[in-house]
Design a protein around this motif. Structure first.
Motif, PDB file in Angstrom:
ATOM      1  N   LEU A 138     -56.714 -19.953 -27.789  1.00  0.00           N
ATOM      2  CA  LEU A 138     -56.135 -19.568 -29.076  1.00  0.00           C
ATOM      3  C   LEU A 138     -55.369 -20.737 -29.693  1.00  0.00           C
ATOM      4  N   MET A 139     -54.627 -21.486 -28.877  1.00  0.00           N
ATOM      5  CA  MET A 139     -53.884 -22.644 -29.375  1.00  0.00           C
ATOM      6  C   MET A 139     -54.845 -23.701 -29.933  1.00  0.00           C
ATOM      7  N   PHE A 140     -55.907 -23.982 -29.193  1.00  0.00           N
ATOM      8  CA  PHE A 140     -56.897 -24.951 -29.684  1.00  0.00           C
ATOM      9  C   PHE A 140     -57.481 -24.496 -31.021  1.00  0.00           C
ATOM     10  N   ASP A 141     -57.697 -23.213 -31.154  1.00  0.00           N
ATOM     11  CA  ASP A 141     -58.258 -22.667 -32.395  1.00  0.00           C
ATOM     12  C   ASP A 141     -57.320 -22.927 -33.568  1.00  0.00           C
ATOM     13  N   GLU A 189     -66.549 -25.556 -29.120  1.00  0.00           N
ATOM     14  CA  GLU A 189     -67.330 -26.633 -28.521  1.00  0.00           C
ATOM     15  C   GLU A 189     -66.484 -27.893 -28.335  1.00  0.00           C
ATOM     16  N   GLU A 190     -65.666 -28.215 -29.355  1.00  0.00           N
ATOM     17  CA  GLU A 190     -64.791 -29.388 -29.262  1.00  0.00           C
ATOM     18  C   GLU A 190     -63.752 -29.206 -28.162  1.00  0.00           C
ATOM     19  N   ALA A 191     -63.166 -28.007 -28.086  1.00  0.00           N
ATOM     20  CA  ALA A 191     -62.162 -27.742 -27.049  1.00  0.00           C
ATOM     21  C   ALA A 191     -62.766 -27.888 -25.655  1.00  0.00           C
ATOM     22  N   LYS A 192     -63.996 -27.385 -25.496  1.00  0.00           N
ATOM     23  CA  LYS A 192     -64.636 -27.489 -24.174  1.00  0.00           C
ATOM     24  C   LYS A 192     -64.976 -28.938 -23.842  1.00  0.00           C
ATOM     25  N   ALA A 193     -65.434 -29.694 -24.866  1.00  0.00           N
ATOM     26  CA  ALA A 193     -65.784 -31.095 -24.625  1.00  0.00           C
ATOM     27  C   ALA A 193     -64.562 -31.921 -24.249  1.00  0.00           C
ATOM     28  N   GLN A 194     -63.436 -31.630 -24.900  1.00  0.00           N
ATOM     29  CA  GLN A 194     -62.228 -32.418 -24.657  1.00  0.00           C
ATOM     30  C   GLN A 194     -61.467 -31.940 -23.423  1.00  0.00           C
TER      31      GLN A 194
END
Length: 584
Positions: free
Chosen positions: A495-498, A505-510
Protein backbone atom coordinates in the motif's frame (compact mmCIF):
# COMPACT_ATOMS: atom_id res chain seq x y z
CA UNK A 1 64.15 -1.55 17.95
CA UNK A 2 63.70 2.00 16.69
CA UNK A 3 62.62 3.37 20.08
CA UNK A 4 62.49 2.43 23.73
CA UNK A 5 60.05 5.22 24.59
CA UNK A 6 57.77 7.57 22.71
CA UNK A 7 58.18 11.35 22.60
CA UNK A 8 55.42 12.05 25.08
CA UNK A 9 56.18 9.81 28.02
CA UNK A 10 59.54 10.80 29.54
CA UNK A 11 59.42 12.61 32.90
CA UNK A 12 61.77 13.65 35.69
CA UNK A 13 61.57 10.09 37.04
CA UNK A 14 63.45 8.95 33.92
CA UNK A 15 66.53 11.16 34.58
CA UNK A 16 69.81 9.22 34.07
CA UNK A 17 68.00 6.66 31.89
CA UNK A 18 69.44 5.70 28.51
CA UNK A 19 66.69 5.92 25.90
CA UNK A 20 66.12 5.55 22.17
CA UNK A 21 63.59 7.84 20.47
CA UNK A 22 62.39 8.20 16.88
CA UNK A 23 60.21 10.77 15.20
CA UNK A 24 60.02 13.93 13.13
CA UNK A 25 61.96 17.15 13.64
CA UNK A 26 59.41 19.73 14.71
CA UNK A 27 61.92 22.58 14.81
CA UNK A 28 65.48 23.31 15.88
CA UNK A 29 67.26 26.25 17.51
CA UNK A 30 70.96 26.68 16.67
CA UNK A 31 73.03 28.90 18.95
CA UNK A 32 76.33 27.83 17.39
CA UNK A 33 77.79 26.16 20.47
CA UNK A 34 74.48 24.39 21.32
CA UNK A 35 71.59 23.03 19.26
CA UNK A 36 68.15 22.20 20.59
CA UNK A 37 65.83 20.02 18.51
CA UNK A 38 62.19 19.32 19.23
CA UNK A 39 61.44 15.70 18.28
CA UNK A 40 57.77 14.88 17.63
CA UNK A 41 55.74 11.73 17.25
CA UNK A 42 52.03 10.95 17.74
CA UNK A 43 52.43 11.02 21.51
CA UNK A 44 54.13 14.37 22.06
CA UNK A 45 57.39 16.32 21.84
CA UNK A 46 60.72 15.77 23.56
CA UNK A 47 63.57 18.28 23.46
CA UNK A 48 66.96 17.00 22.31
CA UNK A 49 70.20 18.81 23.10
CA UNK A 50 73.56 18.77 21.32
CA UNK A 51 76.41 20.91 22.69
CA UNK A 52 80.01 21.29 21.57
CA UNK A 53 81.43 20.27 24.99
CA UNK A 54 79.74 16.84 24.99
CA UNK A 55 78.93 16.24 21.32
CA UNK A 56 81.37 15.26 18.58
CA UNK A 57 82.03 17.74 15.78
CA UNK A 58 80.55 15.42 13.17
CA UNK A 59 77.32 14.93 15.13
CA UNK A 60 77.18 18.65 15.89
CA UNK A 61 77.32 19.36 12.16
CA UNK A 62 74.69 16.70 11.56
CA UNK A 63 72.38 18.31 14.15
CA UNK A 64 72.85 21.78 12.66
CA UNK A 65 71.85 20.46 9.23
CA UNK A 66 68.61 18.87 10.39
CA UNK A 67 65.58 20.30 8.59
CA UNK A 68 61.91 20.40 9.54
CA UNK A 69 60.18 17.02 9.25
CA UNK A 70 63.41 15.01 8.91
CA UNK A 71 62.77 11.53 10.30
CA UNK A 72 65.47 10.69 12.83
CA UNK A 73 66.43 8.23 15.54
CA UNK A 74 68.45 9.29 18.57
CA UNK A 75 70.00 7.55 21.53
CA UNK A 76 71.00 9.40 24.64
CA UNK A 77 70.66 10.09 28.33
CA UNK A 78 67.67 11.75 29.98
CA UNK A 79 68.88 14.82 31.86
CA UNK A 80 67.21 17.57 33.84
CA UNK A 81 66.29 20.53 31.72
CA UNK A 82 67.93 23.76 32.83
CA UNK A 83 65.05 25.96 31.64
CA UNK A 84 61.91 23.96 32.32
CA UNK A 85 58.75 24.36 30.21
CA UNK A 86 55.60 23.92 32.34
CA UNK A 87 53.44 23.92 29.16
CA UNK A 88 54.95 20.64 27.94
CA UNK A 89 54.33 17.26 29.63
CA UNK A 90 58.02 16.48 28.95
CA UNK A 91 59.12 20.00 29.91
CA UNK A 92 61.22 18.96 32.92
CA UNK A 93 63.70 16.90 30.90
CA UNK A 94 65.69 16.78 27.69
CA UNK A 95 67.80 14.15 25.94
CA UNK A 96 71.58 14.62 25.74
CA UNK A 97 72.11 12.88 22.42
CA UNK A 98 74.97 10.38 22.06
CA UNK A 99 73.94 8.91 18.69
CA UNK A 100 71.98 10.45 15.80
CA UNK A 101 70.69 8.50 12.80
CA UNK A 102 68.87 10.23 9.95
CA UNK A 103 66.25 7.74 8.76
CA UNK A 104 64.80 9.95 6.05
CA UNK A 105 65.41 13.50 4.91
CA UNK A 106 62.43 15.71 4.08
CA UNK A 107 61.72 18.60 1.80
CA UNK A 108 60.49 21.79 3.43
CA UNK A 109 56.76 21.16 3.87
CA UNK A 110 54.31 23.42 1.97
CA UNK A 111 52.88 24.67 5.28
CA UNK A 112 54.10 24.69 8.86
CA UNK A 113 53.25 21.61 10.92
CA UNK A 114 51.97 23.66 13.85
CA UNK A 115 48.65 23.93 15.67
CA UNK A 116 48.16 27.36 14.07
CA UNK A 117 49.37 26.72 10.56
CA UNK A 118 49.85 29.03 7.61
CA UNK A 119 48.28 26.51 5.21
CA UNK A 120 44.84 27.12 3.68
CA UNK A 121 42.22 24.37 3.70
CA UNK A 122 42.65 23.29 0.06
CA UNK A 123 46.45 23.15 0.45
CA UNK A 124 46.19 21.12 3.62
CA UNK A 125 43.75 18.69 1.96
CA UNK A 126 46.20 18.21 -0.92
CA UNK A 127 48.89 17.27 1.60
CA UNK A 128 46.56 15.61 4.08
CA UNK A 129 49.26 13.18 5.24
CA UNK A 130 51.16 16.24 6.50
CA UNK A 131 48.05 17.83 7.98
CA UNK A 132 47.46 14.68 10.05
CA UNK A 133 50.76 15.36 11.83
CA UNK A 134 49.25 18.56 13.27
CA UNK A 135 47.74 18.23 16.74
CA UNK A 136 44.22 19.49 15.83
CA UNK A 137 43.74 16.84 13.13
CA UNK A 138 45.67 14.08 14.93
CA UNK A 139 43.68 14.63 18.12
CA UNK A 140 40.41 14.69 16.18
CA UNK A 141 41.15 11.28 14.68
CA UNK A 142 42.14 9.90 18.09
CA UNK A 143 38.93 11.39 19.51
CA UNK A 144 36.90 9.66 16.78
CA UNK A 145 38.57 6.36 17.72
CA UNK A 146 37.59 6.87 21.35
CA UNK A 147 33.96 7.55 20.43
CA UNK A 148 33.69 4.51 18.16
CA UNK A 149 35.22 2.26 20.81
CA UNK A 150 32.72 3.51 23.38
CA UNK A 151 29.89 2.88 20.90
CA UNK A 152 31.03 -0.68 20.25
CA UNK A 153 31.54 -1.43 23.93
CA UNK A 154 28.16 -0.02 24.96
CA UNK A 155 26.11 -1.69 22.23
CA UNK A 156 27.88 -5.03 22.72
CA UNK A 157 27.10 -4.95 26.44
CA UNK A 158 23.46 -4.21 25.56
CA UNK A 159 23.25 -7.38 23.49
CA UNK A 160 23.68 -5.93 19.99
CA UNK A 161 25.52 -8.02 17.40
CA UNK A 162 27.78 -6.30 14.84
CA UNK A 163 27.04 -7.63 11.37
CA UNK A 164 28.59 -6.47 8.09
CA UNK A 165 26.33 -5.90 5.08
CA UNK A 166 27.38 -5.68 1.39
CA UNK A 167 28.72 -2.59 -0.36
CA UNK A 168 27.86 -3.79 -3.88
CA UNK A 169 24.08 -3.82 -3.94
CA UNK A 170 21.12 -3.01 -6.17
CA UNK A 171 20.15 0.56 -7.02
CA UNK A 172 16.91 1.47 -5.25
CA UNK A 173 15.19 4.85 -4.85
CA UNK A 174 15.99 6.09 -1.33
CA UNK A 175 15.93 9.87 -1.76
CA UNK A 176 19.40 10.73 -3.06
CA UNK A 177 21.33 9.69 -6.17
CA UNK A 178 23.21 6.42 -6.02
CA UNK A 179 26.85 5.97 -6.87
CA UNK A 180 26.83 3.16 -9.44
CA UNK A 181 29.50 0.57 -10.23
CA UNK A 182 29.54 -1.20 -13.63
CA UNK A 183 29.77 -4.99 -13.54
CA UNK A 184 32.34 -6.49 -15.93
CA UNK A 185 30.94 -10.01 -15.56
CA UNK A 186 27.32 -8.92 -16.11
CA UNK A 187 27.46 -6.79 -19.23
CA UNK A 188 25.30 -3.67 -19.17
CA UNK A 189 24.39 -4.10 -15.50
CA UNK A 190 25.40 -2.08 -12.48
CA UNK A 191 25.80 -2.35 -8.76
CA UNK A 192 25.05 0.63 -6.53
CA UNK A 193 26.90 1.68 -3.40
CA UNK A 194 24.46 1.71 -0.46
CA UNK A 195 22.98 4.97 0.78
CA UNK A 196 22.34 2.99 3.96
CA UNK A 197 22.02 -0.71 4.86
CA UNK A 198 18.26 -0.16 5.26
CA UNK A 199 16.82 -3.26 3.62
CA UNK A 200 19.64 -5.50 4.84
CA UNK A 201 19.13 -4.60 8.49
CA UNK A 202 15.40 -5.27 8.09
CA UNK A 203 16.25 -8.65 6.55
CA UNK A 204 18.51 -9.35 9.54
CA UNK A 205 15.46 -8.80 11.76
CA UNK A 206 13.51 -11.26 9.60
CA UNK A 207 16.49 -13.57 10.10
CA UNK A 208 16.05 -13.38 13.87
CA UNK A 209 19.19 -11.41 14.79
CA UNK A 210 17.00 -9.29 17.14
CA UNK A 211 19.60 -6.58 17.90
CA UNK A 212 22.00 -5.51 15.16
CA UNK A 213 24.50 -2.72 14.78
CA UNK A 214 27.19 -1.78 12.30
CA UNK A 215 29.61 1.12 11.99
CA UNK A 216 29.28 1.35 8.24
CA UNK A 217 30.24 3.45 5.23
CA UNK A 218 27.32 4.89 3.25
CA UNK A 219 27.35 6.73 -0.07
CA UNK A 220 25.17 9.47 -1.54
CA UNK A 221 25.78 11.38 -4.75
CA UNK A 222 24.47 14.76 -3.59
CA UNK A 223 25.61 18.36 -3.25
CA UNK A 224 28.10 18.86 -0.44
CA UNK A 225 28.52 21.27 2.46
CA UNK A 226 30.59 21.54 5.62
CA UNK A 227 28.81 18.68 7.39
CA UNK A 228 28.23 16.43 4.38
CA UNK A 229 30.52 14.11 2.42
CA UNK A 230 29.77 11.78 -0.51
CA UNK A 231 30.94 8.90 1.69
CA UNK A 232 30.05 9.04 5.35
CA UNK A 233 29.81 6.73 8.33
CA UNK A 234 26.72 5.65 10.23
CA UNK A 235 26.21 3.84 13.50
CA UNK A 236 23.42 1.73 12.06
CA UNK A 237 21.12 -0.06 14.51
CA UNK A 238 17.97 -2.18 14.33
CA UNK A 239 15.88 -4.00 16.94
CA UNK A 240 13.05 -6.53 16.76
CA UNK A 241 9.98 -7.01 18.96
CA UNK A 242 10.06 -3.40 20.09
CA UNK A 243 7.91 -0.29 20.10
CA UNK A 244 9.03 3.30 19.62
CA UNK A 245 9.58 3.83 23.33
CA UNK A 246 12.04 0.93 23.48
CA UNK A 247 14.18 2.50 20.77
CA UNK A 248 14.13 5.96 22.31
CA UNK A 249 15.21 4.55 25.67
CA UNK A 250 17.96 2.41 24.11
CA UNK A 251 19.60 5.28 22.25
CA UNK A 252 19.11 7.84 24.97
CA UNK A 253 21.21 5.40 26.96
CA UNK A 254 23.93 5.30 24.31
CA UNK A 255 23.97 9.10 24.01
CA UNK A 256 24.16 9.55 27.80
CA UNK A 257 27.00 7.05 27.90
CA UNK A 258 28.98 8.90 25.22
CA UNK A 259 28.46 12.30 26.81
CA UNK A 260 29.60 10.99 30.18
CA UNK A 261 32.55 8.84 29.06
CA UNK A 262 33.82 11.11 26.29
CA UNK A 263 32.93 14.58 27.58
CA UNK A 264 32.44 14.05 31.31
CA UNK A 265 28.94 15.54 31.05
CA UNK A 266 25.84 14.15 32.76
CA UNK A 267 22.62 14.77 30.80
CA UNK A 268 19.39 13.43 32.26
CA UNK A 269 16.65 15.13 30.26
CA UNK A 270 15.94 14.32 26.64
CA UNK A 271 12.94 16.57 25.90
CA UNK A 272 10.51 15.53 23.19
CA UNK A 273 9.00 17.90 20.65
CA UNK A 274 6.51 17.35 17.86
CA UNK A 275 7.73 18.12 14.36
CA UNK A 276 4.90 20.65 13.90
CA UNK A 277 5.94 22.49 17.08
CA UNK A 278 9.60 22.51 16.07
CA UNK A 279 8.68 24.16 12.77
CA UNK A 280 6.33 26.66 14.46
CA UNK A 281 8.71 27.65 17.27
CA UNK A 282 12.11 27.35 15.60
CA UNK A 283 11.53 27.16 11.85
CA UNK A 284 13.36 23.86 11.38
CA UNK A 285 13.19 20.23 12.44
CA UNK A 286 16.51 20.24 14.33
CA UNK A 287 16.26 23.20 16.71
CA UNK A 288 19.11 24.26 18.96
CA UNK A 289 17.51 24.52 22.40
CA UNK A 290 20.60 25.72 24.28
CA UNK A 291 19.05 29.18 24.09
CA UNK A 292 15.57 30.68 23.73
CA UNK A 293 14.58 33.12 20.99
CA UNK A 294 11.48 31.12 20.11
CA UNK A 295 9.34 32.39 17.24
CA UNK A 296 6.30 34.49 17.95
CA UNK A 297 3.63 34.44 15.22
CA UNK A 298 2.35 37.99 14.79
CA UNK A 299 -0.45 37.73 12.23
CA UNK A 300 -3.16 38.47 14.79
CA UNK A 301 -1.39 41.61 16.10
CA UNK A 302 0.28 42.90 12.91
CA UNK A 303 -2.22 42.49 10.06
CA UNK A 304 -4.84 44.99 11.17
CA UNK A 305 -3.14 48.17 9.93
CA UNK A 306 -2.35 49.63 6.49
CA UNK A 307 1.03 47.96 6.16
CA UNK A 308 0.54 45.85 3.04
CA UNK A 309 3.85 43.98 3.42
CA UNK A 310 2.38 42.26 6.47
CA UNK A 311 -1.24 42.18 5.30
CA UNK A 312 -0.35 40.26 2.13
CA UNK A 313 1.91 37.77 3.91
CA UNK A 314 0.91 34.21 4.74
CA UNK A 315 2.95 34.44 7.95
CA UNK A 316 4.32 37.35 10.00
CA UNK A 317 6.77 36.03 12.59
CA UNK A 318 9.38 37.52 14.89
CA UNK A 319 12.02 36.76 17.51
CA UNK A 320 13.31 38.71 20.47
CA UNK A 321 17.06 39.31 20.52
CA UNK A 322 18.26 39.59 24.15
CA UNK A 323 20.09 42.90 24.68
CA UNK A 324 19.62 43.74 21.01
CA UNK A 325 18.48 47.31 21.68
CA UNK A 326 22.16 48.13 22.14
CA UNK A 327 22.72 47.57 18.40
CA UNK A 328 23.49 50.75 16.48
CA UNK A 329 21.49 51.63 13.37
CA UNK A 330 24.53 50.62 11.31
CA UNK A 331 24.62 47.19 12.97
CA UNK A 332 20.90 46.68 12.34
CA UNK A 333 21.34 47.70 8.69
CA UNK A 334 24.05 45.05 8.37
CA UNK A 335 21.64 42.53 9.87
CA UNK A 336 19.05 43.49 7.26
CA UNK A 337 21.65 43.07 4.53
CA UNK A 338 22.49 39.66 6.01
CA UNK A 339 18.91 38.34 5.70
CA UNK A 340 18.69 39.70 2.14
CA UNK A 341 21.65 37.61 0.99
CA UNK A 342 20.71 34.99 -1.64
CA UNK A 343 21.57 32.20 0.84
CA UNK A 344 18.78 33.44 3.14
CA UNK A 345 16.49 35.09 0.61
CA UNK A 346 14.42 37.54 2.69
CA UNK A 347 13.24 40.71 0.99
CA UNK A 348 13.83 42.78 4.10
CA UNK A 349 13.36 42.91 7.88
CA UNK A 350 11.22 45.01 10.20
CA UNK A 351 12.63 45.72 13.64
CA UNK A 352 11.40 47.17 16.90
CA UNK A 353 13.53 48.47 19.76
CA UNK A 354 12.32 47.78 23.30
CA UNK A 355 13.59 50.81 25.20
CA UNK A 356 14.58 50.78 28.86
CA UNK A 357 11.78 53.22 29.73
CA UNK A 358 9.12 50.80 28.44
CA UNK A 359 8.53 52.58 25.13
CA UNK A 360 9.05 51.14 21.66
CA UNK A 361 10.69 52.46 18.51
CA UNK A 362 10.17 50.55 15.29
CA UNK A 363 11.08 50.87 11.62
CA UNK A 364 7.32 50.95 10.87
CA UNK A 365 6.17 53.57 13.41
CA UNK A 366 4.13 55.15 10.62
CA UNK A 367 1.74 52.19 10.78
CA UNK A 368 1.90 50.92 14.37
CA UNK A 369 1.40 52.70 17.69
CA UNK A 370 2.82 51.89 21.13
CA UNK A 371 -0.06 49.55 22.03
CA UNK A 372 0.51 47.56 18.82
CA UNK A 373 4.22 47.25 19.46
CA UNK A 374 3.60 46.22 23.06
CA UNK A 375 1.61 43.28 21.70
CA UNK A 376 4.55 42.36 19.46
CA UNK A 377 6.74 42.30 22.56
CA UNK A 378 4.22 40.16 24.43
CA UNK A 379 3.98 37.59 21.62
CA UNK A 380 7.76 37.33 21.13
CA UNK A 381 8.61 37.50 24.84
CA UNK A 382 10.68 40.67 24.37
CA UNK A 383 11.73 42.68 27.42
CA UNK A 384 13.20 46.14 27.91
CA UNK A 385 16.61 46.29 26.24
CA UNK A 386 15.72 43.68 23.61
CA UNK A 387 15.30 43.97 19.86
CA UNK A 388 12.42 42.40 17.94
CA UNK A 389 13.26 41.18 14.42
CA UNK A 390 10.27 40.46 12.16
CA UNK A 391 10.08 38.71 8.79
CA UNK A 392 7.05 37.96 6.64
CA UNK A 393 6.12 35.96 3.58
CA UNK A 394 5.17 32.41 2.60
CA UNK A 395 5.07 30.24 5.72
CA UNK A 396 7.74 27.67 4.88
CA UNK A 397 10.14 30.18 3.36
CA UNK A 398 9.87 32.76 6.12
CA UNK A 399 10.30 30.15 8.84
CA UNK A 400 13.51 28.97 7.17
CA UNK A 401 14.73 32.56 6.84
CA UNK A 402 14.02 33.42 10.48
CA UNK A 403 15.61 30.16 11.59
CA UNK A 404 18.82 31.14 9.77
CA UNK A 405 18.70 34.59 11.40
CA UNK A 406 18.12 33.06 14.84
CA UNK A 407 21.19 30.86 14.50
CA UNK A 408 23.33 33.72 13.19
CA UNK A 409 22.31 35.98 16.08
CA UNK A 410 22.95 33.21 18.61
CA UNK A 411 26.45 32.76 17.16
CA UNK A 412 27.15 36.49 17.43
CA UNK A 413 25.80 36.59 20.98
CA UNK A 414 27.88 33.62 22.11
CA UNK A 415 24.80 31.53 22.97
CA UNK A 416 26.03 28.34 21.26
CA UNK A 417 28.54 27.10 23.82
CA UNK A 418 30.11 23.92 22.36
CA UNK A 419 30.70 22.59 25.88
CA UNK A 420 26.97 22.69 26.65
CA UNK A 421 24.94 19.78 25.33
CA UNK A 422 21.18 19.93 24.82
CA UNK A 423 19.69 16.76 23.27
CA UNK A 424 16.15 16.70 21.91
CA UNK A 425 13.86 14.15 20.29
CA UNK A 426 11.77 15.49 17.39
CA UNK A 427 8.76 13.23 16.82
CA UNK A 428 5.87 12.60 14.46
CA UNK A 429 7.25 13.76 11.15
CA UNK A 430 4.97 13.82 8.13
CA UNK A 431 5.03 10.42 6.45
CA UNK A 432 4.96 11.97 2.97
CA UNK A 433 5.98 15.26 1.40
CA UNK A 434 4.73 16.72 -1.85
CA UNK A 435 7.23 17.28 -4.63
CA UNK A 436 6.31 20.12 -6.97
CA UNK A 437 8.56 18.91 -9.77
CA UNK A 438 7.23 15.35 -9.99
CA UNK A 439 3.75 16.33 -8.76
CA UNK A 440 3.51 13.39 -6.41
CA UNK A 441 4.26 12.43 -2.84
CA UNK A 442 7.65 11.15 -1.73
CA UNK A 443 8.58 9.45 1.54
CA UNK A 444 10.03 12.04 3.92
CA UNK A 445 12.34 9.41 5.41
CA UNK A 446 12.17 6.25 3.27
CA UNK A 447 9.39 4.00 1.95
CA UNK A 448 9.75 1.47 4.78
CA UNK A 449 8.66 3.88 7.53
CA UNK A 450 5.44 2.94 9.28
CA UNK A 451 2.56 5.42 9.65
CA UNK A 452 1.49 6.28 13.19
CA UNK A 453 -0.94 3.69 14.54
CA UNK A 454 -4.48 4.30 13.35
CA UNK A 455 -3.53 6.69 10.54
CA UNK A 456 -3.08 4.35 7.61
CA UNK A 457 -6.66 4.98 6.43
CA UNK A 458 -5.79 8.68 6.05
CA UNK A 459 -3.56 7.72 3.13
CA UNK A 460 -6.71 7.39 1.02
CA UNK A 461 -8.22 10.78 1.91
CA UNK A 462 -5.46 13.13 3.10
CA UNK A 463 -1.96 11.68 2.49
CA UNK A 464 -0.18 14.89 3.53
CA UNK A 465 -1.75 14.71 7.01
CA UNK A 466 -0.41 11.25 7.84
CA UNK A 467 2.27 11.24 10.51
CA UNK A 468 5.20 8.83 10.46
CA UNK A 469 6.23 6.62 13.33
CA UNK A 470 9.59 8.37 12.99
CA UNK A 471 11.94 10.26 15.27
CA UNK A 472 15.14 12.27 15.03
CA UNK A 473 17.68 12.79 17.80
CA UNK A 474 18.96 16.38 17.74
CA UNK A 475 22.01 17.65 19.61
CA UNK A 476 22.90 21.34 19.70
CA UNK A 477 20.97 22.16 16.54
CA UNK A 478 22.27 19.19 14.55
CA UNK A 479 20.48 16.01 13.65
CA UNK A 480 22.79 13.30 14.96
CA UNK A 481 20.44 10.37 14.46
CA UNK A 482 17.14 9.39 12.95
CA UNK A 483 14.98 6.35 12.57
CA UNK A 484 11.53 4.88 12.57
CA UNK A 485 9.34 1.91 13.31
CA UNK A 486 9.31 -0.06 10.06
CA UNK A 487 6.48 -1.59 8.10
CA UNK A 488 6.73 -5.33 8.68
CA UNK A 489 3.90 -6.83 6.65
CA UNK A 490 3.62 -7.22 2.88
CA UNK A 491 0.14 -5.70 2.53
CA UNK A 492 0.99 -2.41 4.26
CA UNK A 493 4.30 -2.17 2.39
CA UNK A 494 2.49 -2.72 -0.93
CA UNK A 495 0.00 0.00 0.00
CA UNK A 496 2.86 2.40 0.81
CA UNK A 497 4.54 1.70 -2.53
CA UNK A 498 1.22 2.38 -4.24
CA UNK A 499 0.85 5.81 -2.62
CA UNK A 500 4.45 6.62 -3.55
CA UNK A 501 3.60 6.08 -7.21
CA UNK A 502 5.13 2.62 -7.75
CA UNK A 503 3.23 0.20 -9.93
CA UNK A 504 3.06 -3.35 -8.52
CA UNK A 505 5.58 -4.38 -11.19
CA UNK A 506 7.99 -1.58 -10.25
CA UNK A 507 7.68 -2.37 -6.53
CA UNK A 508 8.42 -6.04 -7.18
CA UNK A 509 11.38 -5.22 -9.43
CA UNK A 510 12.90 -2.85 -6.88
CA UNK A 511 11.97 -4.45 -3.56
CA UNK A 512 10.59 -7.92 -4.34
CA UNK A 513 13.24 -9.54 -2.12
CA UNK A 514 11.99 -7.60 0.91
CA UNK A 515 8.32 -8.23 0.14
CA UNK A 516 9.09 -11.93 -0.25
CA UNK A 517 10.90 -11.97 3.09
CA UNK A 518 7.87 -10.47 4.85
CA UNK A 519 5.86 -13.53 3.81
CA UNK A 520 7.99 -15.74 6.04
CA UNK A 521 7.24 -14.14 9.38
CA UNK A 522 8.73 -10.68 9.84
CA UNK A 523 8.74 -9.47 13.47
CA UNK A 524 7.75 -5.90 14.43
CA UNK A 525 10.99 -3.96 14.18
CA UNK A 526 12.53 -0.53 14.00
CA UNK A 527 15.80 1.25 14.41
CA UNK A 528 17.92 4.32 14.34
CA UNK A 529 21.11 5.40 12.60
CA UNK A 530 23.53 7.94 14.04
CA UNK A 531 25.66 10.01 11.70
CA UNK A 532 29.03 9.14 13.23
CA UNK A 533 31.01 11.93 11.54
CA UNK A 534 28.60 14.60 12.77
CA UNK A 535 28.18 13.05 16.22
CA UNK A 536 31.95 12.95 16.75
CA UNK A 537 32.34 16.55 15.56
CA UNK A 538 29.68 17.84 17.97
CA UNK A 539 31.07 15.85 20.89
CA UNK A 540 34.44 17.34 19.92
CA UNK A 541 33.02 20.88 20.06
CA UNK A 542 33.03 21.47 16.29
CA UNK A 543 30.35 22.14 13.67
CA UNK A 544 32.20 20.74 10.65
CA UNK A 545 33.19 17.13 10.14
CA UNK A 546 36.28 17.26 7.91
CA UNK A 547 38.93 17.22 10.62
CA UNK A 548 37.32 14.08 12.06
CA UNK A 549 37.70 12.21 8.75
CA UNK A 550 41.16 10.98 7.84
CA UNK A 551 40.95 11.71 4.10
CA UNK A 552 37.93 13.92 3.33
CA UNK A 553 36.65 15.22 -0.01
CA UNK A 554 36.31 18.92 -0.84
CA UNK A 555 33.05 20.75 -1.64
CA UNK A 556 33.14 19.41 -5.20
CA UNK A 557 33.44 15.83 -4.01
CA UNK A 558 37.09 15.63 -5.04
CA UNK A 559 39.98 14.08 -3.19
CA UNK A 560 42.60 16.64 -4.16
CA UNK A 561 45.37 14.57 -2.58
CA UNK A 562 45.01 11.57 -4.90
CA UNK A 563 43.21 13.58 -7.64
CA UNK A 564 39.99 11.57 -7.68
CA UNK A 565 37.63 11.12 -9.40
CA UNK A 566 39.75 10.66 -12.51
CA UNK A 567 39.25 9.40 -16.08
CA UNK A 568 39.82 5.73 -16.84
CA UNK A 569 41.47 4.55 -20.01
CA UNK A 570 39.69 3.25 -23.08
CA UNK A 571 40.72 -0.34 -22.39
CA UNK A 572 38.91 -0.30 -19.05
CA UNK A 573 35.84 1.32 -20.64
CA UNK A 574 35.74 -1.37 -23.31
CA UNK A 575 36.12 -4.13 -20.74
CA UNK A 576 33.16 -2.68 -18.85
CA UNK A 577 31.09 -2.22 -22.04
CA UNK A 578 30.89 1.51 -21.40
CA UNK A 579 30.92 4.39 -23.87
CA UNK A 580 31.25 8.00 -22.72
CA UNK A 581 28.79 10.66 -23.86
CA UNK A 582 30.33 13.73 -22.28
CA UNK A 583 28.56 17.09 -22.17
CA UNK A 584 30.43 19.66 -24.24
Amino acid sequence: MYRSHNCGELRASHINTEVTLAGWVQKSRDKGFIVWVDLRDRYGITQLVFDEERTSKDMMKQAQDLGREFVIQVKGNVIERASKNPNMPTGDIEILVSELNILNEAQLPPFTIEDDTDGGEELRMKYRYLDIRRNPVKNSLIFRHKVTQEVRNYLSKEGFIEVETPYLIKSTPEGARDFVVPSRMNEGQFYALPQSPQTFKQLLMVGGMDKYFQIVKCFRDEDLRADRQPEFTQIDCEMAFIEQEDILNAFEGLTRHLLKEVNGVEVEKFPRMLYDDAMRLYGNDKPDIRFGMEFGELNAVAQHKDFNVFNSAELVVGISVPGGNSYTRKEIDKLIDWVKRPQVGALGMVYCRCNDDGTYKSSVDKFYDQDDLAKWAEVTGAKSGDLICVLSGATNKVRAQLSALRMELAERLGLRDPKTFAPLWVMDFPLLEWDEDTERYHAMHHPFTSPKPGQIELLKTDPGAVKANAYDLVLNGNEIGGGSIRIHDKETQALMFDYLGFTPEEAKAQFGFLMDAFQYGAPPHGGLAFGLDRLVAILGGQETIRDFIAFPKNNNGRDVMIDAPAPIDQEQLTELSLKLNLKS
